[in-house]
Design a protein around this motif. Sequence first.
Motif, PDB file in Angstrom:
ATOM      1  N   GLN A   1       0.826  -1.205   0.000  1.00 45.04           N
ATOM      2  CA  GLN A   1       0.000   0.000   0.000  1.00 45.04           C
ATOM      3  C   GLN A   1       0.860   1.256   0.000  1.00 45.04           C
ATOM      4  OE1 GLN A   1      -2.401  -1.387   3.379  1.00 45.04           O
ATOM      5  NE2 GLN A   1      -4.191  -0.965   2.104  1.00 45.04           N
ATOM      6  N   TYR A   2       2.005   1.221   0.690  1.00 47.79           N
ATOM      7  CA  TYR A   2       2.938   2.347   0.619  1.00 47.79           C
ATOM      8  C   TYR A   2       3.428   2.533  -0.808  1.00 47.79           C
ATOM      9  CZ  TYR A   2       3.560   3.099   5.663  1.00 47.79           C
ATOM     10  OH  TYR A   2       3.381   3.397   6.980  1.00 47.79           O
ATOM     11  N   THR A   3       3.769   1.434  -1.458  1.00 51.33           N
ATOM     12  CA  THR A   3       4.244   1.488  -2.838  1.00 51.33           C
ATOM     13  C   THR A   3       3.172   2.063  -3.750  1.00 51.33           C
ATOM     14  OG1 THR A   3       5.647  -0.422  -2.421  1.00 51.33           O
ATOM     15  CG2 THR A   3       5.201   0.111  -4.726  1.00 51.33           C
ATOM     16  N   ASP A   4       1.936   1.616  -3.590  1.00 47.11           N
ATOM     17  CA  ASP A   4       0.828   2.140  -4.399  1.00 47.11           C
ATOM     18  C   ASP A   4       0.635   3.635  -4.169  1.00 47.11           C
ATOM     19  OD1 ASP A   4       0.392  -0.407  -5.352  1.00 47.11           O
ATOM     20  OD2 ASP A   4      -1.373  -0.783  -4.109  1.00 47.11           O
ATOM     21  N   ALA A   5       0.715   4.059  -2.929  1.00 42.00           N
ATOM     22  CA  ALA A   5       0.534   5.483  -2.602  1.00 42.00           C
ATOM     23  C   ALA A   5       1.663   6.326  -3.188  1.00 42.00           C
ATOM     24  CB  ALA A   5       0.450   5.673  -1.097  1.00 42.00           C
ATOM     25  N   GLU A   6       2.891   5.837  -3.101  1.00 43.80           N
ATOM     26  CA  GLU A   6       4.020   6.566  -3.677  1.00 43.80           C
ATOM     27  C   GLU A   6       3.872   6.708  -5.183  1.00 43.80           C
ATOM     28  OE1 GLU A   6       7.251   4.215  -2.256  1.00 43.80           O
ATOM     29  OE2 GLU A   6       7.326   5.259  -0.322  1.00 43.80           O
ATOM     30  N   GLU A   7       3.431   5.652  -5.836  1.00 43.54           N
ATOM     31  CA  GLU A   7       3.209   5.712  -7.287  1.00 43.54           C
ATOM     32  C   GLU A   7       2.102   6.699  -7.627  1.00 43.54           C
ATOM     33  OE1 GLU A   7       3.638   5.221 -11.265  1.00 43.54           O
ATOM     34  OE2 GLU A   7       5.006   4.577  -9.690  1.00 43.54           O
ATOM     35  N   ALA A   8       1.049   6.718  -6.846  1.00 45.36           N
ATOM     36  CA  ALA A   8      -0.047   7.663  -7.084  1.00 45.36           C
ATOM     37  C   ALA A   8       0.436   9.104  -6.931  1.00 45.36           C
ATOM     38  CB  ALA A   8      -1.200   7.383  -6.122  1.00 45.36           C
ATOM     39  N   VAL A   9       1.276   9.359  -5.954  1.00 41.59           N
ATOM     40  CA  VAL A   9       1.808  10.713  -5.755  1.00 41.59           C
ATOM     41  C   VAL A   9       2.706  11.097  -6.927  1.00 41.59           C
ATOM     42  CG1 VAL A   9       3.353  12.112  -4.313  1.00 41.59           C
ATOM     43  CG2 VAL A   9       1.593  10.689  -3.256  1.00 41.59           C
TER      44      VAL A   9
END
Length: 53
Positions: free
Chosen positions: A32-40
Amino acid sequence: MVAPSPPPPLHWRALPADRGHTFGTIEPAPEQYTDAEEAVRRLQVLLAQTAAT
């Protein structure tokens, strides 16, 4: 009667909760951290492109 508080915009928190209220948030999985970083990153690119036009 007290009105209920609105739900958090994100269901997970970035920092561990040592004490106090967590307002229903949970610690995320590493994915989920990885997904959030990609979204940012994607949002940053989109905003930069929008500002350039």
